[in-house]
Write a protein that holds these residues in place. Structure first.
Motif, mmCIF file in Angstrom:
data_model
loop_
_atom_site.group_PDB
_atom_site.id
_atom_site.type_symbol
_atom_site.label_atom_id
_atom_site.label_comp_id
_atom_site.label_asym_id
_atom_site.label_seq_id
_atom_site.Cartn_x
_atom_site.Cartn_y
_atom_site.Cartn_z
ATOM 1 N N PHE A 61 0.771 -1.288 0.003
ATOM 2 C CA PHE A 61 0.028 -0.073 -0.043
ATOM 3 C C PHE A 61 0.819 1.184 0.098
ATOM 4 C CE2 PHE A 61 -3.444 -2.862 1.033
ATOM 5 C CZ PHE A 61 -4.475 -2.118 0.379
ATOM 6 N N ASN A 62 2.008 1.177 0.866
ATOM 7 C CA ASN A 62 2.754 2.404 0.727
ATOM 8 C C ASN A 62 3.183 2.629 -0.605
ATOM 9 O OD1 ASN A 62 4.487 4.333 1.361
ATOM 10 N ND2 ASN A 62 5.567 3.371 3.231
ATOM 11 N N GLY A 63 3.804 1.665 -1.219
ATOM 12 C CA GLY A 63 4.478 1.712 -2.625
ATOM 13 C C GLY A 63 3.341 2.092 -3.690
ATOM 14 N N LEU A 64 2.071 1.542 -3.473
ATOM 15 C CA LEU A 64 0.976 2.047 -4.657
ATOM 16 C C LEU A 64 0.556 3.508 -4.334
ATOM 17 C CD1 LEU A 64 -1.472 -0.952 -4.294
ATOM 18 C CD2 LEU A 64 0.048 -0.535 -6.145
ATOM 19 N N VAL A 65 0.601 3.887 -3.289
ATOM 20 C CA VAL A 65 0.077 5.287 -2.947
ATOM 21 C C VAL A 65 1.231 6.228 -3.402
ATOM 22 C CG1 VAL A 65 -0.389 7.265 -1.210
ATOM 23 C CG2 VAL A 65 -1.592 4.960 -1.051
ATOM 24 N N ARG A 66 2.509 5.888 -3.068
ATOM 25 C CA ARG A 66 3.783 6.748 -3.657
ATOM 26 C C ARG A 66 3.714 6.826 -5.161
ATOM 27 N NH1 ARG A 66 7.748 7.888 0.516
ATOM 28 N NH2 ARG A 66 6.951 7.120 2.525
ATOM 29 N N THR A 67 3.559 5.663 -5.575
ATOM 30 C CA THR A 67 3.739 5.758 -7.069
ATOM 31 C C THR A 67 2.579 6.449 -7.901
ATOM 32 O OG1 THR A 67 4.627 3.455 -7.013
ATOM 33 C CG2 THR A 67 3.733 3.974 -9.111
ATOM 34 N N ALA A 68 1.250 6.342 -7.398
ATOM 35 C CA ALA A 68 0.211 6.989 -7.755
ATOM 36 C C ALA A 68 0.364 8.533 -7.569
ATOM 37 C CB ALA A 68 -1.111 6.373 -7.219
ATOM 38 N N ASP A 69 0.611 8.907 -6.390
ATOM 39 C CA ASP A 69 0.980 10.332 -6.297
ATOM 40 C C ASP A 69 2.140 10.736 -6.956
ATOM 41 O OD1 ASP A 69 -0.974 10.193 -4.389
ATOM 42 O OD2 ASP A 69 0.228 10.434 -2.622
ATOM 43 N N ALA A 70 3.159 10.048 -7.091
ATOM 44 C CA ALA A 70 4.420 10.568 -7.906
ATOM 45 C C ALA A 70 3.974 10.723 -9.636
ATOM 46 C CB ALA A 70 5.415 9.735 -7.665
ATOM 47 N N ALA A 71 3.332 9.705 -9.999
ATOM 48 C CA ALA A 71 2.904 9.649 -11.368
ATOM 49 C C ALA A 71 1.646 10.710 -11.810
ATOM 50 C CB ALA A 71 2.313 8.338 -11.658
ATOM 51 N N GLY A 72 0.955 11.232 -10.671
ATOM 52 C CA GLY A 72 0.036 11.893 -10.845
ATOM 53 C C GLY A 72 -1.312 11.312 -11.306
ATOM 54 N N ILE A 73 -1.378 9.928 -10.969
ATOM 55 C CA ILE A 73 -2.441 9.304 -11.285
ATOM 56 C C ILE A 73 -3.825 9.897 -10.582
ATOM 57 C CG2 ILE A 73 -3.782 7.016 -11.357
ATOM 58 C CD1 ILE A 73 -0.516 5.928 -11.475
ATOM 59 N N PRO A 74 -4.873 10.290 -11.427
ATOM 60 C CA PRO A 74 -5.990 10.683 -10.615
ATOM 61 C C PRO A 74 -6.999 9.487 -10.398
ATOM 62 C CG PRO A 74 -6.304 10.900 -12.908
ATOM 63 C CD PRO A 74 -4.917 10.332 -12.695
ATOM 64 N N LEU A 75 -8.059 9.764 -9.349
ATOM 65 C CA LEU A 75 -8.845 8.785 -9.318
ATOM 66 C C LEU A 75 -10.003 8.901 -10.492
ATOM 67 C CD1 LEU A 75 -10.049 9.585 -5.524
ATOM 68 C CD2 LEU A 75 -8.621 7.769 -6.360
ATOM 69 N N ASP A 76 -10.494 7.616 -10.790
ATOM 70 C CA ASP A 76 -11.618 7.909 -11.726
ATOM 71 C C ASP A 76 -12.953 8.461 -11.456
ATOM 72 O OD1 ASP A 76 -13.371 5.699 -11.250
ATOM 73 O OD2 ASP A 76 -11.567 4.457 -11.837
ATOM 74 N N ASP A 77 -13.686 8.801 -12.106
ATOM 75 C CA ASP A 77 -14.991 9.664 -11.768
ATOM 76 C C ASP A 77 -15.907 8.604 -10.953
ATOM 77 O OD1 ASP A 77 -13.786 11.645 -13.369
ATOM 78 O OD2 ASP A 77 -15.439 11.542 -15.089
ATOM 79 N N GLY A 78 -16.019 7.503 -11.399
ATOM 80 C CA GLY A 78 -16.715 6.668 -10.359
ATOM 81 C C GLY A 78 -16.252 6.386 -8.998
ATOM 82 N N VAL A 79 -14.890 6.427 -8.928
ATOM 83 C CA VAL A 79 -14.386 6.356 -7.557
ATOM 84 C C VAL A 79 -14.476 7.597 -6.957
ATOM 85 C CG1 VAL A 79 -12.181 5.931 -6.247
ATOM 86 C CG2 VAL A 79 -12.702 4.434 -8.357
ATOM 87 N N VAL A 80 -14.248 8.658 -7.484
ATOM 88 C CA VAL A 80 -14.705 9.740 -6.840
ATOM 89 C C VAL A 80 -16.021 9.895 -6.160
ATOM 90 C CG1 VAL A 80 -14.559 12.524 -7.209
ATOM 91 C CG2 VAL A 80 -12.630 11.466 -8.272
#
Length: 130
Positions: A74-93
């Motif tokens: 989970f630490n790696g996934l969050v850091r990777t998503a944040d560093a890459a700028g990956i947004p939540l998709d509309d459904g998840v938002v």
């Protein structure tokens, strides 16, 4: 939000506020010990040895390995998503708006990667990469 979804699928009553350190009873077996371990691992190791010992005592060596792997993933996934700028998709938002507000998750830096205005009138965050 995976804790909420998996607990719903299992029919368990889990308070997700425990995941952000609100000190509530999460209804997860050994939840307080596991949350303390996750927090210690996240906080640059402060108290990590004691927390790891407590996890081993509560859930055994195999449970400790599973907890360590979960924290790492989970630490790696969050850091990777944040560093890459990956947004939540509309459904998840939309599906997570109430939980994000209750837990204060929109205050974290990674929220700047998503347009949270679709969730009910909040001002969109400026794009971090764009």
């Amino acid at each position: 939000m995976l804790l909420r979804a998996s607990s719903d699928a299992l029919g368990d009553d889990v308070d997700t506020a425990a995941a952000v350190g609100d000190g509530v009873d999460s209804h997860v077996e050994h939840g307080a010990v596991l949350a303390a371990y996750a927090a210690a691992a996240h906080d640059s190791g402060a108290g990590l040895a004691d927390a790891a010992h407590a996890v081993r005592a509560a859930v055994g060596e195999a449970g400790f390995v599973e907890a360590a792997m979960t924290v790492a993933v989970f630490n790696g996934l969050v850091r990777t998503a944040d560093a890459a700028g990956i947004p939540l998709d509309d459904g998840v938002v939309s599906a997570t708006a109430d939980d994000r507000a209750r837990l204060g998750l929109d205050e974290y830096g990674g929220s700047a990667n998503s347009d949270l205005s679709i969730a009910g009138g909040a001002e969109p965050h400026p794009a971090r990469f764009g």
